[in-house]
Design a protein around this motif. Structure first.
Motif, PDB file in Angstrom:
ATOM      1  N   TRP A   1       0.842  -1.200   0.000  1.00 39.75           N
ATOM      2  CA  TRP A   1       0.000   0.000   0.000  1.00 39.75           C
ATOM      3  C   TRP A   1       0.877   1.250   0.000  1.00 39.75           C
ATOM      4  CZ3 TRP A   1      -5.273  -0.952  -0.048  1.00 39.75           C
ATOM      5  CH2 TRP A   1      -5.670  -2.252   0.300  1.00 39.75           C
ATOM      6  N   ILE A   2       0.422   2.266  -0.720  1.00 38.45           N
ATOM      7  CA  ILE A   2       1.087   3.566  -0.690  1.00 38.45           C
ATOM      8  C   ILE A   2       0.012   4.650  -0.637  1.00 38.45           C
ATOM      9  CG2 ILE A   2       3.124   2.790  -1.998  1.00 38.45           C
ATOM     10  CD1 ILE A   2       1.911   4.260  -4.448  1.00 38.45           C
TER      11      ILE A   2
ATOM     12  N   SER B   1      -1.264   8.208  -2.399  1.00 40.09           N
ATOM     13  CA  SER B   1      -1.129   9.009  -3.612  1.00 40.09           C
ATOM     14  C   SER B   1      -0.780  10.444  -3.252  1.00 40.09           C
ATOM     15  CB  SER B   1      -2.429   8.992  -4.415  1.00 40.09           C
ATOM     16  OG  SER B   1      -3.436   9.734  -3.740  1.00 40.09           O
TER      17      SER B   1
ATOM     18  N   GLY C   1      -1.437  -2.458  -4.284  1.00 34.51           N
ATOM     19  CA  GLY C   1      -0.722  -3.213  -5.298  1.00 34.51           C
ATOM     20  C   GLY C   1      -0.364  -4.593  -4.777  1.00 34.51           C
TER      21      GLY C   1
ATOM     22  N   ILE D   1       6.055  -2.780 -13.705  1.00 31.41           N
ATOM     23  CA  ILE D   1       4.815  -2.329 -13.086  1.00 31.41           C
ATOM     24  C   ILE D   1       3.707  -2.480 -14.123  1.00 31.41           C
ATOM     25  CG2 ILE D   1       3.574  -0.415 -12.013  1.00 31.41           C
ATOM     26  CD1 ILE D   1       6.281   0.730 -11.159  1.00 31.41           C
TER      27      ILE D   1
ATOM     28  N   HIS E   1      -6.038  -5.250 -10.674  1.00 29.98           N
ATOM     29  CA  HIS E   1      -4.772  -5.959 -10.862  1.00 29.98           C
ATOM     30  C   HIS E   1      -4.997  -7.401 -11.313  1.00 29.98           C
ATOM     31  CE1 HIS E   1      -5.671  -7.568  -6.821  1.00 29.98           C
ATOM     32  NE2 HIS E   1      -4.883  -8.560  -7.159  1.00 29.98           N
TER      33      HIS E   1
ATOM     34  N   LEU F   1       5.042  -5.818 -10.095  1.00 27.86           N
ATOM     35  CA  LEU F   1       4.151  -5.075  -9.219  1.00 27.86           C
ATOM     36  C   LEU F   1       2.867  -4.828  -9.997  1.00 27.86           C
ATOM     37  CD1 LEU F   1       3.297  -3.384  -6.786  1.00 27.86           C
ATOM     38  CD2 LEU F   1       4.644  -1.475  -7.723  1.00 27.86           C
TER      39      LEU F   1
ATOM     40  N   VAL G   1      -0.657  -3.217  -9.992  1.00 28.27           N
ATOM     41  CA  VAL G   1      -1.300  -2.158  -9.211  1.00 28.27           C
ATOM     42  C   VAL G   1      -2.803  -2.088  -9.494  1.00 28.27           C
ATOM     43  CG1 VAL G   1       0.839  -0.831  -9.214  1.00 28.27           C
ATOM     44  CG2 VAL G   1      -0.921  -0.312 -10.915  1.00 28.27           C
TER      45      VAL G   1
ATOM     46  N   SER H   1      -8.023  -0.028  -4.257  1.00 30.36           N
ATOM     47  CA  SER H   1      -7.545   1.352  -4.124  1.00 30.36           C
ATOM     48  C   SER H   1      -8.713   2.312  -3.906  1.00 30.36           C
ATOM     49  CB  SER H   1      -6.760   1.775  -5.367  1.00 30.36           C
ATOM     50  OG  SER H   1      -5.537   1.090  -5.456  1.00 30.36           O
TER      51      SER H   1
ATOM     52  N   ASP I   1       0.262   8.723  -9.607  1.00 27.25           N
ATOM     53  CA  ASP I   1       0.170   7.454  -8.883  1.00 27.25           C
ATOM     54  C   ASP I   1       1.265   6.503  -9.351  1.00 27.25           C
ATOM     55  OD1 ASP I   1      -2.091   8.572  -7.762  1.00 27.25           O
ATOM     56  OD2 ASP I   1      -3.500   7.433  -8.998  1.00 27.25           O
TER      57      ASP I   1
ATOM     58  N   TRP J   1       4.398   4.785  -7.278  1.00 26.28           N
ATOM     59  CA  TRP J   1       4.762   3.359  -7.279  1.00 26.28           C
ATOM     60  C   TRP J   1       6.217   3.170  -7.697  1.00 26.28           C
ATOM     61  CZ3 TRP J   1       2.330   0.144  -4.532  1.00 26.28           C
ATOM     62  CH2 TRP J   1       0.933   0.148  -4.403  1.00 26.28           C
TER      63      TRP J   1
ATOM     64  N   PHE K   1       8.254   3.977  -4.769  1.00 26.83           N
ATOM     65  CA  PHE K   1       8.145   2.879  -3.809  1.00 26.83           C
ATOM     66  C   PHE K   1       9.135   1.766  -4.144  1.00 26.83           C
ATOM     67  CE2 PHE K   1       6.338  -1.394  -3.239  1.00 26.83           C
ATOM     68  CZ  PHE K   1       6.216  -1.448  -1.859  1.00 26.83           C
TER      69      PHE K   1
END
Length: 336
Positions: free
Chosen positions: A61-62, A64, A72, A86, A95, A113, A115, A123, A137, A141, A144
């Motif tokens: 998780w991240i 934005s 993700g 990605i 995803h 990854l 997402v 999300s 976004d 990622w 990240f």
């Protein structure tokens, strides 16, 4: 008098209904379930849910840029590799639809990854902005992965439909650790796509319809339709890009990828898949898709990893293991 008022009210209600329907279809359409997406892949014979369920994976998780919680899934089949891809899905998907590409990129030595775009999957988010906000976004990622893997990471992007437009929009703010982009059935310009769709549903007879929709999108979703133009992004970026499109695509017309390819500067490749409709090029001809994507990626890997690893000779580089990559000069612009 009452008849005229009734006719006018009926007309206004009809217009409002059309606007509401078009607005929801454009940026708030219902997202498809995980079960539905996996059933599509299984029906096409390109991937099975059981294979995904058996994989070792990690939910990540991240946040934005505007504070949304984004989800993700990391799949790491090559834990010692610095190569990462990605995968960015299309409109109303998640995803789950991106799992069809796991095997292909795993064989190329990549970790993945997958997402969930804002408003999709797990999300957060209310509106889709077709890359205007989504490109940031993607940037989040990339950051990240950069922090997780380290400075020597080599990152590629793959996007389908909305995801294709998003990764092309990202070109304007690309991190140097991103080395290539694959855009599958992307739109070249949101204004042109909207006008194409309006014509497709026979609303071109009402020239005011686009103007009203434009204002509604700005008021509700916070962006102007004309601000989204992957065509402008590719004209200003030399990052290698592969464009893929189905010849029978009637939702995002094939000529949009052809225009993008024509205007792209630097390395590029174009693959048009016969009999493929929107967002099903891989499902229509997986062998051709794999061959051409692996060819393109191998060219980039050969070039990039030779620049870093001087001791590896051109003749012995492991990135050149597939038949499709043999005999290619990686320093030549990529043309179809």
């Amino acid at each position: 008098m009452y008849q005229i008022a009734f006719i006018l009210l009926s007309f206004l209600l009809l217009v409002e209904g059309l606007l509401t329907y078009t607005f929801r279809k454009m940026i708030r359409m219902k997202v498809r379930s995980e079960d539905y997406l996996f059933s599509m892949l299984e029906k096409a014979g390109v991937y099975h849910r059981s294979a995904y369920d058996e994989l070792a994976k990690e939910d990540v998780w991240i946040k934005s840029q505007d504070g949304l919680k984004l989800h993700g899934v990391i799949v790491e089949p090559n834990p010692s590799s610095h190569r990462w891809i990605i995968i960015v899905h299309g409109y109303t998907a998640s995803h789950s639809i991106s799992t069809q590409y796991i095997t292909m990129f795993s064989e190329l030595g990549f970790n993945l990854l997958l997402v969930d775009q804002r408003r999709h999957g797990k999300s957060e988010g209310i509106y889709t902005t077709f890359g205007y906000k989504e490109k940031y976004d993607v940037a989040a990622w990339v950051d990240f992965l950069y922090e997780r893997v380290g400075q020597d990471c080599l990152i590629g992007l793959h996007g389908q439909s909305l995801g294709g437009g998003t990764v092309l929009e990202y070109l304007s703010i690309a991190n140097p650790c991103v080395k290539f982009v694959i855009a599958d059935c992307p739109y070249s310009d949101l204004t042109e796509l909207m006008k194409y769709q309006i014509k497709r549903v026979k609303l071109q007879a009402f020239p005011w319809f686009y103007s009203i929709m434009h204002r509604r999108v700005l008021k509700r979703a916070g962006f102007r339709i004309e601000q989204v133009s992957p065509l402008r992004a590719v004209e200003e970026s030399e990052l290698p890009v592969m464009f893929i499109h189905g010849i029978e695509d009637r939702f995002v017309p094939t000529y949009m990828s052809e225009d993008l390819f024509t205007h792209k500067i630097g390395y590029k490749r174009l693959l048009l898949v016969e009999k493929a409709e929107h967002a099903n090029a891989y499902m229509t001809n997986p062998s051709l898709y794999r061959k051409e994507v692996m060819h393109f990626v191998n060219e980039i890997l050969y070039r990039e990893e030779n620049l870093v690893c001087k001791e590896i000779t051109h003749n012995a580089h492991p990135a050149f293991s597939s038949e499709s990559a043999k005999g290619v000069d990686p320093l030549t612009p990529l043309e179809a």
